[in-house]
Design a protein around this motif. Sequence first.
Motif, PDB file in Angstrom:
ATOM      1  N   VAL A  10       0.848  -1.198   0.000  1.00  0.00           N
ATOM      2  CA  VAL A  10       0.000   0.000   0.000  1.00  0.00           C
ATOM      3  C   VAL A  10       0.884   1.249   0.000  1.00  0.00           C
ATOM      4  N   ARG A  11       1.913   1.235   0.809  1.00  0.00           N
ATOM      5  CA  ARG A  11       2.837   2.384   0.865  1.00  0.00           C
ATOM      6  C   ARG A  11       3.465   2.653  -0.496  1.00  0.00           C
ATOM      7  N   ASP A  12       3.910   1.577  -1.172  1.00  0.00           N
ATOM      8  CA  ASP A  12       4.545   1.749  -2.484  1.00  0.00           C
ATOM      9  C   ASP A  12       3.558   2.372  -3.471  1.00  0.00           C
ATOM     10  N   ALA A  13       2.334   1.867  -3.452  1.00  0.00           N
ATOM     11  CA  ALA A  13       1.331   2.401  -4.382  1.00  0.00           C
ATOM     12  C   ALA A  13       0.995   3.844  -4.035  1.00  0.00           C
ATOM     13  N   GLU A  14       0.941   4.156  -2.733  1.00  0.00           N
ATOM     14  CA  GLU A  14       0.656   5.529  -2.302  1.00  0.00           C
ATOM     15  C   GLU A  14       1.745   6.487  -2.767  1.00  0.00           C
ATOM     16  N   ALA A  15       2.987   6.031  -2.667  1.00  0.00           N
ATOM     17  CA  ALA A  15       4.107   6.906  -3.042  1.00  0.00           C
ATOM     18  C   ALA A  15       4.003   7.274  -4.518  1.00  0.00           C
ATOM     19  N   LEU A  17       1.265   7.324  -6.393  1.00  0.00           N
ATOM     20  CA  LEU A  17       0.121   8.216  -6.631  1.00  0.00           C
ATOM     21  C   LEU A  17       0.406   9.615  -6.082  1.00  0.00           C
ATOM     22  N   MET A  18       1.028   9.678  -4.909  1.00  0.00           N
ATOM     23  CA  MET A  18       1.273  10.989  -4.288  1.00  0.00           C
ATOM     24  C   MET A  18       2.166  11.871  -5.157  1.00  0.00           C
ATOM     25  N   SER A  19       3.090  11.213  -5.884  1.00  0.00           N
ATOM     26  CA  SER A  19       3.997  12.010  -6.723  1.00  0.00           C
ATOM     27  C   SER A  19       3.235  12.685  -7.863  1.00  0.00           C
ATOM     28  N   GLY A  57       2.247   9.979  13.945  1.00  0.00           N
ATOM     29  CA  GLY A  57       2.415   9.895  12.489  1.00  0.00           C
ATOM     30  C   GLY A  57       1.224  10.444  11.721  1.00  0.00           C
ATOM     31  N   ASN A  58       1.155  10.052  10.451  1.00  0.00           N
ATOM     32  CA  ASN A  58       0.060  10.518   9.590  1.00  0.00           C
ATOM     33  C   ASN A  58      -1.290   9.964  10.023  1.00  0.00           C
ATOM     34  N   ASN A  59      -1.274   8.850  10.726  1.00  0.00           N
ATOM     35  CA  ASN A  59      -2.527   8.305  11.245  1.00  0.00           C
ATOM     36  C   ASN A  59      -3.162   9.313  12.201  1.00  0.00           C
ATOM     37  N   GLY A  60      -2.341   9.911  13.051  1.00  0.00           N
ATOM     38  CA  GLY A  60      -2.835  10.946  13.969  1.00  0.00           C
ATOM     39  C   GLY A  60      -3.309  12.172  13.197  1.00  0.00           C
ATOM     40  N   ALA A  61      -2.596  12.516  12.135  1.00  0.00           N
ATOM     41  CA  ALA A  61      -2.994  13.683  11.342  1.00  0.00           C
ATOM     42  C   ALA A  61      -4.346  13.454  10.674  1.00  0.00           C
ATOM     43  N   ASP A  62      -4.568  12.251  10.145  1.00  0.00           N
ATOM     44  CA  ASP A  62      -5.885  11.925   9.559  1.00  0.00           C
ATOM     45  C   ASP A  62      -6.985  12.170  10.587  1.00  0.00           C
ATOM     46  N   ALA A  63      -6.741  11.672  11.805  1.00  0.00           N
ATOM     47  CA  ALA A  63      -7.755  11.771  12.857  1.00  0.00           C
ATOM     48  C   ALA A  63      -8.011  13.233  13.228  1.00  0.00           C
ATOM     49  N   LEU A 123      -1.798   4.781  15.749  1.00  0.00           N
ATOM     50  CA  LEU A 123      -0.867   4.177  14.797  1.00  0.00           C
ATOM     51  C   LEU A 123      -1.648   3.601  13.630  1.00  0.00           C
ATOM     52  N   GLY A 124      -1.074   3.698  12.459  1.00  0.00           N
ATOM     53  CA  GLY A 124      -1.685   3.089  11.278  1.00  0.00           C
ATOM     54  C   GLY A 124      -0.737   2.061  10.688  1.00  0.00           C
ATOM     55  N   ILE A 125      -0.582   2.110   9.371  1.00  0.00           N
ATOM     56  CA  ILE A 125       0.258   1.084   8.736  1.00  0.00           C
ATOM     57  C   ILE A 125       1.743   1.310   9.002  1.00  0.00           C
ATOM     58  N   GLY A 126       2.095   2.417   9.647  1.00  0.00           N
ATOM     59  CA  GLY A 126       3.493   2.620  10.059  1.00  0.00           C
ATOM     60  C   GLY A 126       3.754   2.101  11.462  1.00  0.00           C
ATOM     61  N   GLY A 127       2.749   1.492  12.077  1.00  0.00           N
ATOM     62  CA  GLY A 127       2.893   1.073  13.473  1.00  0.00           C
ATOM     63  C   GLY A 127       3.706  -0.201  13.624  1.00  0.00           C
ATOM     64  N   ARG A 128       4.534  -0.214  14.645  1.00  0.00           N
ATOM     65  CA  ARG A 128       5.170  -1.464  15.063  1.00  0.00           C
ATOM     66  C   ARG A 128       4.267  -2.059  16.143  1.00  0.00           C
ATOM     67  N   PRO A 129       4.342  -3.382  16.361  1.00  0.00           N
ATOM     68  CA  PRO A 129       3.482  -3.966  17.394  1.00  0.00           C
ATOM     69  C   PRO A 129       3.672  -3.258  18.742  1.00  0.00           C
ATOM     70  N   GLY A 130       2.584  -3.091  19.464  1.00  0.00           N
ATOM     71  CA  GLY A 130       2.629  -2.371  20.744  1.00  0.00           C
ATOM     72  C   GLY A 130       2.165  -0.938  20.554  1.00  0.00           C
ATOM     73  N   LEU A 131       1.915  -0.272  21.683  1.00  0.00           N
ATOM     74  CA  LEU A 131       1.408   1.106  21.653  1.00  0.00           C
ATOM     75  C   LEU A 131       2.493   2.061  22.134  1.00  0.00           C
ATOM     76  N   VAL A 151      -8.712   4.583  12.974  1.00  0.00           N
ATOM     77  CA  VAL A 151      -8.284   5.084  11.670  1.00  0.00           C
ATOM     78  C   VAL A 151      -7.315   4.071  11.059  1.00  0.00           C
ATOM     79  N   ASP A 152      -7.681   3.543   9.931  1.00  0.00           N
ATOM     80  CA  ASP A 152      -6.900   2.584   9.150  1.00  0.00           C
ATOM     81  C   ASP A 152      -6.828   1.205   9.807  1.00  0.00           C
ATOM     82  N   LEU A 153      -6.448   1.159  11.069  1.00  0.00           N
ATOM     83  CA  LEU A 153      -6.459  -0.125  11.770  1.00  0.00           C
ATOM     84  C   LEU A 153      -6.482   0.128  13.275  1.00  0.00           C
TER      85      LEU A 153
HETATM   86  N1  LIG Z   1       0.850   7.634   3.116  1.00  0.00           N
HETATM   87  C1  LIG Z   1      -0.241   8.225   2.623  1.00  0.00           C
HETATM   88  O1  LIG Z   1      -0.269   8.761   1.581  1.00  0.00           O
HETATM   89  C2  LIG Z   1      -1.489   8.211   3.359  1.00  0.00           C
HETATM   90  C3  LIG Z   1      -1.445   7.794   4.662  1.00  0.00           C
HETATM   91  N2  LIG Z   1      -2.518   7.886   5.402  1.00  0.00           N
HETATM   92  C4  LIG Z   1      -2.428   7.657   6.838  1.00  0.00           C
HETATM   93  O2  LIG Z   1      -1.092   7.559   7.266  1.00  0.00           O
HETATM   94  C5  LIG Z   1      -0.919   6.391   8.053  1.00  0.00           C
HETATM   95  C6  LIG Z   1       0.502   5.958   8.004  1.00  0.00           C
HETATM   96  O3  LIG Z   1       1.231   7.047   8.502  1.00  0.00           O
HETATM   97  P1  LIG Z   1       2.728   6.953   9.035  1.00  0.00           P
HETATM   98  O4  LIG Z   1       3.563   6.324   8.005  1.00  0.00           O
HETATM   99  O5  LIG Z   1       3.094   8.300   9.520  1.00  0.00           O
HETATM  100  O6  LIG Z   1       2.638   5.915  10.204  1.00  0.00           O
HETATM  101  P2  LIG Z   1       1.772   5.879  11.542  1.00  0.00           P
HETATM  102  O7  LIG Z   1       0.946   7.077  11.715  1.00  0.00           O
HETATM  103  O8  LIG Z   1       1.129   4.560  11.544  1.00  0.00           O
HETATM  104  O9  LIG Z   1       2.886   5.869  12.701  1.00  0.00           O
HETATM  105  C7  LIG Z   1       4.221   6.137  12.475  1.00  0.00           C
HETATM  106  C8  LIG Z   1       4.817   6.889  13.645  1.00  0.00           C
HETATM  107  O10 LIG Z   1       4.592   6.193  14.856  1.00  0.00           O
HETATM  108  C9  LIG Z   1       5.821   5.773  15.450  1.00  0.00           C
HETATM  109  N3  LIG Z   1       5.569   4.433  15.961  1.00  0.00           N
HETATM  110  C10 LIG Z   1       5.273   3.337  15.234  1.00  0.00           C
HETATM  111  N4  LIG Z   1       5.040   2.294  16.025  1.00  0.00           N
HETATM  112  C11 LIG Z   1       5.166   2.725  17.286  1.00  0.00           C
HETATM  113  C12 LIG Z   1       5.029   2.096  18.556  1.00  0.00           C
HETATM  114  N5  LIG Z   1       4.687   0.818  18.666  1.00  0.00           N
HETATM  115  N6  LIG Z   1       5.242   2.831  19.660  1.00  0.00           N
HETATM  116  C13 LIG Z   1       5.571   4.118  19.544  1.00  0.00           C
HETATM  117  N7  LIG Z   1       5.687   4.797  18.373  1.00  0.00           N
HETATM  118  C14 LIG Z   1       5.495   4.092  17.260  1.00  0.00           C
HETATM  119  C15 LIG Z   1       6.830   5.834  14.343  1.00  0.00           C
HETATM  120  O11 LIG Z   1       8.108   6.015  14.845  1.00  0.00           O
HETATM  121  C16 LIG Z   1       6.315   7.040  13.551  1.00  0.00           C
HETATM  122  O12 LIG Z   1       6.658   8.231  14.174  1.00  0.00           O
HETATM  123  C17 LIG Z   1      -1.919   5.440   7.483  1.00  0.00           C
HETATM  124  O13 LIG Z   1      -2.249   4.395   8.373  1.00  0.00           O
HETATM  125  C18 LIG Z   1      -3.081   6.366   7.234  1.00  0.00           C
HETATM  126  O14 LIG Z   1      -3.783   6.608   8.443  1.00  0.00           O
HETATM  127  C19 LIG Z   1      -3.738   8.483   4.905  1.00  0.00           C
HETATM  128  O15 LIG Z   1      -3.658   9.836   5.206  1.00  0.00           O
HETATM  129  C20 LIG Z   1      -3.907   8.267   3.442  1.00  0.00           C
HETATM  130  C21 LIG Z   1      -2.713   8.692   2.696  1.00  0.00           C
END
Ligand SMILES: NC(=O)C1=CN([C@@H]2O[C@H](COP(=O)(O)OP(=O)(O)OC[C@H]3O[C@@H](n4cnc5c(N)ncnc54)[C@H](O)[C@@H]3O)[C@@H](O)[C@H]2O)[C@@H](O)CC1
Length: 485
Positions: A10-15, A17-19, A57-63, A123-131, A151-153
């Motif tokens: 999903v990330r690769d496809a997003e990158a 499209l975003m460009s 991350g961006n997950n928080g920004a979406d919210a 956390l969204g798709i950038g999340g590592r397991p745990g909070l 949001v997302d997951l």
């Molecule tokens: N990439 C895109 O174009 C889009 C992304 N979107 C949103 O962006 C999200 C992904 O955003 P990000 O790549 O910023 O990733 P996340 O928002 O999922 O989180 C990444 C951030 O959390 C930290 N983190 C990860 N796991 C952690 C843990 N277990 N404990 C503490 N900190 C942790 C990382 O160091 C990083 O700072 C998607 O799930 C979705 O909500 C949407 O806005 C749609 C478009």
Amino acid sequence: MLRAWSAQRVRDAEATLMSRLPEGELMRRAAQGLAEVCRARLPASGGARVVVLAGPGNNGADALYAAARLAQDGHDCVALQGDWPLAIGDSASWSAAGVTVLAPGGDWAAPLAGADLVIDGLLGIGGRPGLPQDAVAWVDAIPASAYVVSVDLPSGQDPAGQSRSDTGVFADETVTFAVAKPVHLLPATEAAVGRLTVIDIGLELDGEPDVERLDFADVAHLWPVPTIADDKYSRGVLGVVAGGENYTGAPVLCCTAAVGAGLGMLRYVGTPAPTALVRAAIPEAVHGEGRVQAWVVGPGLDITSRARGSKAQLDVARSALDSDLPVLVDAGGLDLVHGPRQGPTLLTPHAGELSRLLTRLEGSETTREAVEADPLSHARRAADLTGATVLLKGATTLVVPPTDWGLAVRSQNDAPAWLATAGAGDVLSGVCGALLASGLTPLDAGSLGALVHGVSADLANPGGPVRALAVAHGIPQAVAHLLTR
Ligand SMILES: NC(=O)C1=CN([C@@H]2O[C@H](COP(=O)(O)OP(=O)(O)OC[C@H]3O[C@@H](n4cnc5c(N)ncnc54)[C@H](O)[C@@H]3O)[C@@H](O)[C@H]2O)[C@@H](O)CC1
Ligand SMILES: Nc1ncnc2c1ncn2[C@@H]1O[C@H](COP(=O)(O)OP(=O)(O)O)[C@@H](O)[C@H]1O
Ligand SMILES: [K+]
């Protein structure tokens, strides 16, 4: 068909499209879709308390962007920030947009306790397991009366869906973007997702998905419906080697389901006691070995039995496994599996049977608990060791082909929990066996069989208990229901 792609794909496809899009456009679409879902769950008159768990991350920004839209509707929107900078904006800019951001260490307990709606943007798709550390207490304190939209997951759950976290978020609803991800469909994490809503953000993914789920509309495409050109042999003959002097009911359940699924013909190979029962219950069955298009080997089969007829029955089981015909291997038949065989093969263990099979094949102990904690990896290991497709039964049933086939895993969740009852697995083997005999691949036969099995359980007594025999008797109606809906 519901399809899920891994976070990386999903990330690769997003990158890509975003460009091609103006900066922030994808996030704008995501936040708009998220806000629309939240809006539909809140009173139109405004005045509700919305609490955002705003991650780094961006997950928080979406919210936060979604909350800003809800603030415009007159809802009282508060965001909790932990010991991390926000990905976009700061407390002053969000406050200007109508969202009060509580700084790290602020009094978050009172606003959270009064929440009508919680938006989990940790956390969204950038999340590592745990909070993140600060968020553990927030998640623990989410009031039971609040509606939780992730949001997302659901944060804290493994995006790859392999292992469940009990401390992660359990959402009422998850709003995801573009496509589902494995976390939404796989057994370890699915229960944390709640209702799944997929928002179109203009992102297409192609190629084989990582996980697929058949839906009711797929039944009409896959189910083998006979034509006027068919006869009983062209529709497929299934051989069933099942039961013994101890387990006499399994073959009745398996054979009832198999003929109910619409076989051309069924041949049964058993010992005297179950043979008498199959004769009485299934007058359509033909007895003894003969030409078949596929076999079911194993329901109620005890390969250590010395009872009358057992040796001859076991010989047929072994020759079925030695043939190049499709074979479904279930229950006691799994004890006869030692490695790859020639023909298409579908193994249908539950978690306990899979742990025993892996322990025997690998020569080191795998426990049932280990299988239950990470069903996908264990089913995958068995598939790779045996070259077979492995259907792992459970509340969510996985159908996993060997890795080197490059195919998506199927994950079906169509059954009420009432189906967790003795004999239900024997019914499933009959349905899937009938589909193998009519020429479906193990992957299609297993996933389609699991779907119909679950629907039959539901239709047999909607909302209430079911017994395995009722599920078996209900297969013809379940198929008709799905083909004519
Ligand atoms: N990439 C895109 O174009 C889009 C992304 N979107 C949103 O962006 C999200 C992904 O955003 P990000 O790549 O910023 O990733 P996340 O928002 O999922 O989180 C990444 C951030 O959390 C930290 N983190 C990860 N796991 C952690 C843990 N277990 N404990 C503490 N900190 C942790 C990382 O160091 C990083 O700072 C998607 O799930 C979705 O909500 C949407 O806005 C749609 C478009
Ligand atoms: N909690 C549950 N919700 C829905 N279906 C379930 C649940 N637990 C088990 N099942 C289904 O019930 C069946 C049980 O099969 P199995 O364990 O082999 O029973 P048996 O060996 O007694 O026939 C499987 O199809 C499985 O997917
Ligand atoms: K989230």
